[in-house]
Design an enzyme around this catalytic site. Structure first.
Site, mmCIF file in Angstrom:
data_model
loop_
_atom_site.group_PDB
_atom_site.id
_atom_site.type_symbol
_atom_site.label_atom_id
_atom_site.label_comp_id
_atom_site.label_asym_id
_atom_site.label_seq_id
_atom_site.Cartn_x
_atom_site.Cartn_y
_atom_site.Cartn_z
ATOM 1 N N ARG A 59 -3.075 14.045 -13.441
ATOM 2 C CA ARG A 59 -1.692 15.033 -13.219
ATOM 3 C C ARG A 59 -0.908 15.287 -14.549
ATOM 4 O O ARG A 59 -0.696 14.362 -15.169
ATOM 5 C CB ARG A 59 -1.077 14.245 -12.089
ATOM 6 C CG ARG A 59 0.144 15.120 -11.842
ATOM 7 C CD ARG A 59 0.107 16.209 -11.066
ATOM 8 N NE ARG A 59 1.421 17.105 -10.614
ATOM 9 C CZ ARG A 59 1.292 18.121 -9.765
ATOM 10 N NH1 ARG A 59 0.129 18.771 -9.729
ATOM 11 N NH2 ARG A 59 2.433 18.389 -9.390
ATOM 12 N N GLY A 82 4.782 14.866 -3.593
ATOM 13 C CA GLY A 82 4.193 15.398 -2.346
ATOM 14 C C GLY A 82 2.952 15.137 -1.943
ATOM 15 O O GLY A 82 2.559 14.770 -0.725
ATOM 16 N N GLU A 125 3.412 -13.352 11.791
ATOM 17 C CA GLU A 125 2.642 -14.733 11.308
ATOM 18 C C GLU A 125 3.886 -15.343 10.597
ATOM 19 O O GLU A 125 3.394 -16.042 9.449
ATOM 20 C CB GLU A 125 1.615 -14.455 10.603
ATOM 21 C CG GLU A 125 0.340 -13.801 11.233
ATOM 22 C CD GLU A 125 -0.471 -14.696 11.931
ATOM 23 O OE1 GLU A 125 -0.632 -15.931 11.539
ATOM 24 O OE2 GLU A 125 -1.297 -14.557 13.047
ATOM 25 N N THR A 182 4.286 -15.962 20.770
ATOM 26 C CA THR A 182 5.592 -15.232 20.599
ATOM 27 C C THR A 182 6.418 -14.827 21.717
ATOM 28 O O THR A 182 5.843 -14.384 22.731
ATOM 29 C CB THR A 182 5.410 -14.109 19.770
ATOM 30 O OG1 THR A 182 5.022 -14.515 18.434
ATOM 31 C CG2 THR A 182 6.717 -13.168 19.542
#
Lengths: 691, 691
Positions: B323, B413, B436, B150
């Site tokens: 939760r 959070g 890539e 590159t």
């Protein structure tokens, strides 16, 4: 005015008058232009800029020092009372505050914790004595403090927090306790290191009655030694996904005694004998009134998200007008990125949405100022403000993340370098989507309000009208189901593709389509939920849950409509014809992109014919190519200078490099020294063989 | 087998047999199960784990040391020749390599630079002499090296790189030059600090002819002093958005002389006298053959993106089953997150897509191994492999970013804390979308292939058939445009909603709908582009550009279809009936979610009736609630242990906290000590007043 040669679509270049960048910039600065410009001047100060690669401890120290600079520069006191050195300017305060995000989001949010949350709680929930006692120290940073509301077990559901403040009449003290691990205060800014005091939210219990969540002023640490006071424990949250200049942490309280008078008692008080009183009889309304004073957090996150989106788009679009890649259109000239259709598709709708969000934010800020200055401060005003803030904050913070990511990818590897800002801003703004109210929860609050308005409308009508309305809605549905309306529309659409695209360009049509969708979605959910209200709580919750996704989508549709209306209203404030034409086109792009995003809904509800729907994408592509020559003007109008952008690829360096490369190849082609391409040799050999 | 009480949808719990987690896990491990398990054992080693909060210089040092551990543990040599200590196992090498992402993506990618790019280039582009000379040092890390392809000015457009390697017959050397700033090698791993050599890609010029891009082995630094050798300059890329354990940098060459024999000459050679030869006559084909040997980078990024998605979903779904938030269904019990419809909508389609991507990756890996082992190594095999790798890499890396972000937000959070992995993995994987091969560019390569196949089909047919085909296509379009087909389908749909949903559940229907969309989109674009080929290059490019977005969307549709096919093929390898039923439902969810995502297309092209379309979302919601009880099993089958997850919220800590809180309140309600709620007092007072 920018005119760029576009080899892929040369016709689009010369058709439009340009944008008056300066005038458009003025319009964007809005009502608090002076404050905003002063805040930008402040945010341009290198001492306030984020330095990439600091450890979180170094970053925390730097940001704490930066807060001191904000105090010295009078950058953060506008909302506080004039008698204490502020200027009672609520709208201006937020306008200034949100611009700090371009210096360092950690600085913005740490300032937000200190003055916007901790200080605001004392200001809005306390009495004058509280204000006089604590605000001066809060304002000048002698008292760095925390806003201890969220608990590990309860984020957006504040009413269910479990910390208790139990009144002890014998000592005339409140006793603060953390009853279990899930009740630890969590993600609290200033808690890990700097905070010496906090406003702590807890269930107020006196005389055996729980009066719900109230706010208490609690000293946390010895101001000199910075050691926790007896009964207080903390834990450092350490490294986060972003905002590492803020010392978030946990707090727990074990029989911490505070004076009775440390209750911030504006909306609820306890007399020395323990008897409770409140100006608001309903505990539910009292709770929402208390929390409502904190709406400015959401308002300012909305503004900060707009500002970050603007910075990102300026950087990415600047780069896209300089960077060349692939020689699609000629053997020697590579194409500028923004001339590619896909690149326009990636960036320009985000630009249109950013403008919509910016105008909507300005309207929100005016509303906020009206309420907090007392100019328009009815219950309904406050409810409107809260609904708007919840709706916009959700859409805009998500939009900022999408914009930052799309810009980063649109700049390829360069977009991934921290020096070009995107990844750093994105990491910091990530949490904006879930703090000050999780976006998904906020949209449900908006939906609840839409349903309440919907049934209020019913309450004001007599039963006959209601019955007619429902029948009408059913008939409407039947009409769509049979496909009759669609077929009818289709028949009228059978003219040229141009004709059917034109109808979608009309502002009235856009508005009608967006508004119709909101109304229909709300009516459908309301119809489905009518059953829920009659059922026992668990069955009702189940019905509600079966429509949760629809509810959230209705709220989103509502917020999108409001943004569209703000954008359209702003067009009326533009006088320059060229600017107005380009901005109207940008508003069209916003409206059409919304319709395209929800095209499945419009189709399956018979609101658009197949034929017309098929013209939408090509029409949007034409709008994009017409906006392309003005893209740079539109981001320049945001008014951010190099001291705000601080991105290598926004400096013009790419154009220099591209020019240098093109000059090199031009000279090489002109000289006889240059190597000849093997492919050309082969071509020549083939041609020669044929002869 | 997990059975969770769901207060919001109790009916969904008992309807299904469970999943055989162990057997499903085996299926997912695939052909290279042993290698994968060994790699996971290695990746569980704490010495290889990312430590959050290190400075980039500390992180770089740690990762370089970790590479040494990989060498010691024989974790990275599977692809190299047996004669040099490898095992000539290409598929196994990638399978093992991609699992390293769960230790630290920087480690994976730094290893990828060293062995997958630098080492592979020597292996695949060099001759045996080159291999014997350099591979041992590359394998044991005596030669840390770079892959210098590159350039600043050219990322995905490798053919246009500007670095030159000009042959000087007098000295029998190549002279490497960087002609201008845009030609600096950029984002090169190992370039800033560690690399002492590099494979440099440059335009090979000899005898005045440019033979296109070739690869050259170039020494960069003195191995002892680590100083750059004469003529070589570098710059440190410094902090990036992620992967900061890798020392990316820039490189420039000023008349750097290297021996003629340092040309990696498998596909092109220069004799001492300067004459060029190649086993591949066509410069274009030669270029693509050379680059094609590097396809494993894309293959392994695809696998790594799947692995990261699995880790994220295991963490987020574990948390969502523990939760609790908001007591919607009862006064005392809060609801587990995953019982909310919206939460299911957020996470379960991502889970279905992750399974699809995992099965598709396994098929890709088999294809890759077939080609590189020589088992099936025709030109067409290689082209198929490259097309598949480009298509999957694009979809899967984007999917991983979406999954990581949705999981992070779904955990509120807690999701933002670095200790819970999402933000850190997301930051590191961000660049997978553009390196890539930029995903947008890769999808265009896929689209080109689709068009080529489409016109090849034409070439094999006589003109009459071609004419008929086009006429048929036009007739088809007309049918759709008049809405006749839709009306016809609609009429047959007028049964119950259940009936129309059932049709979409059928695998044949899903396949037909997905395949039809690809074919139609390709045919439409091909029709539009037929004009382009006849026009001069600039006009042709303009027409092409006008359909760039459609092209990319056609490629995406193609890749989605292939993923669906891989998922469906995998169902055939499941024998346990309970597992098969749940996995078939998950495949349905994948298929139906794709149809829902593109529902606008199906509607406006007359492929689905309005009525049927309206049943889709509610039907998907029902599928979600049926999958809900198996969600934990489905992520447990991924087979990652605590040493891979390393996320606090995936340890069961949330369940402990929630249980403690519920016990506390249960005891409080049972005792007479607990405070009474003010709301209840008010309720009682109202009731008393009525009596």
């Amino acid at each position: 005015m920018t005119q760029t040669m576009n080899p892929l679509s040369p016709a689009a270049n010369n058709s439009d008058a340009g944008v008056d960048v300066a005038a458009l910039g003025e319009l964007l600065l809005g009502k608090w232009a002076d404050v905003r410009l002063a805040a930008r001047a402040l945010a341009g100060n290198p001492e306030l800029h984020k330095i990439e690669g600091l450890t979180h401890t170094e970053h925390r120290k730097r940001v704490f020092q930066q807060l001191g600079i904000l105090v010295q520069q009078n950058g953060v006191h506008r909302a506080f009372p004039t008698r204490l050195g502020g200027s009672d300017d609520h709208g201006g305060n937020v306008a200034g505050f949100e611009e700090l995000v371009i210096a360092d989001p950690s600085l913005q949010i740490k300032g937000g914790v200190q003055w916007g949350l901790f200080g605001s709680a004392v200001l809005h929930l306390g009495n004058q004595e509280h204000q006089d006692k604590w605000l001066p120290g809060i304002m000048n940073l002698d008292i760095p403090g925390s806003f201890a509301m969220t608990e590990i077990g309860h984020g957006s559901d504040v009413a269910s927090i479990a910390t208790t403040a139990t009144y002890d009449a014998s000592s005339q003290e409140f006793v603060i306790n953390t009853p279990f691990a899930a009740a630890w205060k969590e993600y609290i800014g200033n808690a890990a290191v700097d905070g010496i005091a906090a406003v702590v939210f807890a269930q107020l219990i006196t005389k055996g009655v729980n009066h719900g969540v109230h706010a208490f002023y609690v000293d946390l640490r010895d101001p000199k030694t910075k050691e926790f006071l007896p009964g207080i424990q903390g834990r450092d949250d350490n490294i986060k996904g972003g905002l590492n200049g803020i010392d978030n942490g946990r707090l727990a309280f074990d029989n911490v005694h505070i004076p009775r008078t440390n209750l911030l008692n504006r909306y609820g008080d306890v007399a020395p004998d323990g008897s409770y009183s409140s100006p608001i009889a309903s505990p539910g309304r009292r709770f929402f009134t208390m929390l409502g004073t904190l709406v400015q957090g959401r308002v300012s996150l909305n503004g900060a998200a707009v500002a970050a989106s603007k910075v990102a788009l300026k950087i990415a679009i600047q780069y896209a007008t300089e960077r060349r890649q692939f020689n699609a259109a000629s053997d020697t000239e590579e194409v500028v990125l923004l001339d590619y259709q896909r690149h326009q598709r990636r960036l320009l709708p985000l630009l249109a949405t950013t403008y919509a969000a910016a105008f909507a934010h300005e309207d929100l800020l005016v509303k906020f100022n009206d309420v907090f200055s007392g100019a328009h401060d009815t219950d309904e005003d406050r409810q409107d403000l809260e609904t708007l803030a919840a709706a916009y904050k959700s859409l805009t913070t998500w939009h900022a993340l999408e914009t930052l990511q799309e810009c980063r990818e649109a700049c390829g590897g360069a977009g991934f370098m921290a020096e070009n800002r995107f990844t750093s801003l994105r990491a910091d703004l990530d949490v904006y989507a879930t703090f000050e109210g999780d976006n998904t929860v906020l949209l449900q609050l908006v939906a609840k309000r839409l349903l309440a308005d919907y049934s209020k409308e019913f309450r004001n009508l007599d039963f006959g009208v209601l019955a007619r309305f429902v029948a009408g809605a059913a008939a409407d549905l039947t009409l769509n189901k049979t496909g009759l309306r669609q077929v009818a529309q289709f028949v009228s659409d059978t003219g040229s593709a141009q004709k059917s695209a034109k109808a979608l360009k009309d502002a009235g049509t856009q508005h009608q389509m967006l508004a119709d969708r909101v109304q229909t979605m709300v009516a459908e959910v309301a119809g489905a939920l009518k059953e829920a209200a009659k059922q026992p709580k668990d069955k009702g919750a189940q019905i509600f849950n079966d429509h949760q996704n629809d509810l959230i989508e209705a709220a989103r549709a509502h917020a999108e409509l409001l943004q569209w209306e703000s954008f359209t209203a702003a067009l009326g404030r533009i006088s320059d014809p060229g600017t107005k034409r380009v901005m109207t086109r940008l508003r069209d792009l916003f409206g059409l992109s919304l319709i395209e995003k929800h095209l499945d809904w419009y189709l399956m509800n018979g609101r658009i014919s197949m034929l017309r729907a098929r013209t939408l994408a090509p029409y949007i592509n034409r709008v994009l190519s017409k906006l392309r020559p003005h893209a740079l003007d539109l981001v320049d109008a945001f008014g951010y200078g190099p001291e705000h952008l601080r991105a290598t690829i926004a400096t013009g360096i790419e154009r220099e490099r591209q020019d240098e490369a093109r000059d090199y190849y031009r000279k090489l082609r002109a000289s006889s020294d240059g190597p000849i391409d093997e492919k050309i040799l082969i071509q020549r050999a083939k041609t020669a063989a044929k002869k």
